[in-house]
Design a protein around this motif. Structure first.
Motif: not given
Length: 221
Positions: A98-99, A105-109, A118-123
């Motif tokens: 999941v993006k 959002h990442e913590k909830i996922l 995955v965190h494309p903007e941050r990466d």
């Protein structure tokens, strides 16, 4: 019959994944709630459907449980992303990616039980920052919150020196796992061979160690 991939959300990120997987000959089910986007991918994906993936019955009807790997690439609608992920977890999908829009959002996922976030903007931001620091830093890939792998061009301070001379593991705590020389990739580089001007090193280690390595050997003054 277990099928290859389903991609939910056909924006820039999801669309790119769908195109690349299809190019590799994979069977991809492309899903979006926007008819125009779905129509765009009918000739690209194995199959493309309009669907509201926050509805469990809808996902069951399109046979989502038959897919080996489901990628949720829903963009701005975090609620839809989370609800879709919850349903996929409940359905027992073998692999779910999941993006994430942000850290919350990442913590909830993660808590839901998503297999890969995955965190494309941050990466991408981190990649660009590294490339801005020095033109010698060619690529950057985050392996975890604290470890990465980087592709760097040998800096001026490294030219003519061997891996023994540089003693990277002892001095900086990271490892040179391969050296690219033109089109040749040496995954077992000789410790005695002197590095040349156009050599590209693949380095893996903790972020702090890699940063020290970059500051001292890669970034030219």
């Amino acid at each position: 019959m277990v099928k290859d991939y389903a991609v939910i959300g056909l924006g820039r990120f999801g669309g790119s994944i769908c195109r690349e997987l299809s190019k590799e000959g994979k069977q991809v089910l492309a899903i979006d709630n926007d008819e125009n986007r779905v129509n765009e991918y009918k000739k690209i994906a194995y199959h493309a459907v309009i669907a509201d993936t926050t509805d469990e019955d809808t996902l069951k009807d399109i046979g989502i449980q038959n897919f080996e790997h489901v990628i949720v690439a829903i963009g701005e609608n975090i609620q839809a992303s989370i609800l879709t992920a919850v349903i996929l977890v409940d359905l027992g999908i073998k692999k779910i990616t999941v993006k994430a829009k942000n850290d919350y959002h990442e913590k909830i996922l993660d808590k839901i039980g998503v297999h890969h976030v995955v965190h494309p903007e941050r990466d991408m931001g981190r990649k660009i920052a590294h490339s801005i620091i020095s033109h010698n830093i060619l690529d950057y890939l985050e392996l975890s919150d604290e470890h990465s792998i980087v592709e760097v061009k040998a800096g001026k301070r490294m030219i003519g020196k061997s891996l023994i001379d540089l003693d990277v593991r002892a001095k900086y705590g990271c490892n040179i796992v391969a050296i690219k020389q033109g089109r040749t990739i040496n995954v077992s580089p000789s410790a005695e061979d002197a590095l040349q001007e156009d050599d590209v090193l693949i380095v893996i280690g903790a972020d702090e160690d890699i940063s020290r390595f970059e500051r001292n050997l890669v970034i030219d003054d």
